[in-house]
Scaffold this motif. Structure first.
Motif, short mmCIF file in Angstrom:
data_model
loop_
_atom_site.label_atom_id
_atom_site.label_comp_id
_atom_site.label_asym_id
_atom_site.label_seq_id
_atom_site.Cartn_x
_atom_site.Cartn_y
_atom_site.Cartn_z
N UNK A 102 48.06 41.81 35.59
CA UNK A 102 47.03 40.78 35.95
C UNK A 102 46.68 40.69 37.49
N UNK A 103 45.86 41.86 37.77
CA UNK A 103 45.60 41.89 39.39
C UNK A 103 45.09 40.78 39.74
N UNK A 104 45.62 40.38 41.10
CA UNK A 104 45.28 38.95 41.73
C UNK A 104 44.04 39.42 42.75
N UNK A 105 43.08 40.10 42.26
CA UNK A 105 42.01 40.39 43.13
C UNK A 105 40.54 39.83 42.90
N UNK A 106 39.65 39.62 43.66
CA UNK A 106 38.20 39.43 43.66
C UNK A 106 37.60 39.75 44.79
N UNK A 107 36.39 39.90 44.64
CA UNK A 107 35.27 40.37 45.41
C UNK A 107 35.21 41.73 45.67
N UNK A 108 34.64 42.20 46.83
CA UNK A 108 34.60 43.51 47.04
C UNK A 108 35.67 44.05 47.73
N UNK A 125 34.76 41.58 39.65
CA UNK A 125 34.03 40.44 39.18
C UNK A 125 35.01 40.11 37.98
N UNK A 126 34.62 38.85 37.11
CA UNK A 126 35.30 38.60 35.96
C UNK A 126 35.24 39.66 34.91
N UNK A 127 34.00 40.22 34.72
CA UNK A 127 33.64 40.92 33.61
C UNK A 127 34.35 42.56 33.94
N UNK A 128 34.66 42.87 35.05
CA UNK A 128 35.28 44.30 35.49
C UNK A 128 36.65 44.02 35.16
N UNK A 129 37.29 42.76 35.44
CA UNK A 129 38.64 42.55 35.20
C UNK A 129 39.09 42.34 33.98
N UNK A 130 38.05 41.98 33.15
CA UNK A 130 38.20 41.76 31.58
C UNK A 130 38.18 43.20 30.98
N UNK A 131 37.40 44.14 31.52
CA UNK A 131 37.43 45.35 31.01
C UNK A 131 38.80 46.34 31.48
#
Length: 297
Positions: free
Chosen positions: A221-227, A244-250
């Protein structure tokens, strides 16, 4: 994170709980020395196994003279041979195993210590090896509770460094260690060459094989966000991403597919697969997950 020491690797209380367990060998293994396990071979222990007809040349000391007195026929008493079991502990110590809080190498060495300790208490022969590309550290085979300190010290000194070389390292180990038994590989299986080769090599050892798949919570569960700029710890390469949420989902979908592919590969070949998040309780993994996986009784 503070590196583990032999004193902190496993607590005294946990060691006592491990002493109630015993390693299981699904296959009947032929050890190099007599041990505490029953073999399919008939031998000379005190435990009776069966009778067979006497043939010329048999040792008369093993004839059952009570049966001869009743039936006037010669029968030989057979006894259960007892053999030792070799426990092979293989630890991927590549740099990626140092990732996470707690780190993957921290959990891998503690699990290896637990499995090895159970083997030593059960009077099995235990050997251990940590490896990365070009680096190998070995613990010579040892047996008996008296060697527990040596095992714990060896594992407490394992550090994650170097590039991953799963297949080459596993192949080298199997060629140098011919004794069959139980082989357990602890790894994140993040190898550019794939995981299939090393598992195939492990299986060629003829041992009961287990793959303990260790991943950190930060990978699950990567705790990351943003660039962000993400760095490959082993190859010093980087990639820039927008988390982004879509990238984390993928990403999670791909990770689940990766884990599932290893599990299915193992299942199809009779290799035990245990998924082990590095922040999971050591007690739960050892006393529940590994036990349910058929490693202990």
């Amino acid at each position: 994170m503070t590196p583990a020491t032999s004193a902190t690797l496993l607590s005294a209380e946990f060691l006592q709980r491990l002493e109630r367990l015993a390693l299981l060998a699904r296959k009947s293994q032929l050890g190099m020395a007599k041990g505490e396990r029953k073999s399919k071979r008939k031998g000379s222990s005190v435990e009776f196994a069966d009778y067979r007809d006497y043939v010329q040349g048999d040792d008369l000391r093993h004839v059952d003279w009570n049966i001869f007195g009743r039936l006037e026929s010669l029968y030989l008493k057979l006894f259960q041979e007892q053999e030792d079991l070799t426990v092979h502990l293989l630890i991927d110590a590549s740099r990626s195993m140092g990732f996470g809080t707690p780190s993957k190498i921290d959990l891998a060495t503690k699990l290896a210590a637990a499995v090895g300790y159970i083997g030593l208490v059960g009077y099995d022969r235990v050997s251990a090896e940590s490896f990365a590309d070009g680096m190998t550290h070995r613990l010579a085979p040892c047996r008996g509770r008296a060697h527990a300190g040596k095992l714990l010290t060896f594992l407490s000194e394992v550090r994650a460094d170097g590039k991953t070389a799963l297949e080459d390292s596993t192949k080298s180990y199997v060629l140098r260690n011919r004794a069959k038994g139980v082989a357990v590989l602890f790894s994140d299986f993040l190898d550019r060459k794939g995981y299939e080769g090393c598992l195939r090599r492990l299986l060629q050892s003829g041992s009961d094989c287990y793959a303990v798949h260790v991943l950190s919570r930060e990978e699950i569960d990567p705790p990351i966000a943003g660039d962000l700029k993400l760095l490959d710890s082993e190859y010093a390469m980087h990639v820039e991403v927008s988390a982004s949420p879509s990238l984390l989902k993928r990403y999670k979908r791909n990770l689940e597919g990766f884990c599932e592919s290893i599990r299915k590969y193992c299942l199809a070949r009779g290799i035990g697969y245990i998924f082990a998040p590095s922040d999971e309780s050591l007690e739960r993994l050892t006393l529940d997950a590994l036990r349910r996986g058929g490693m202990f009784k």
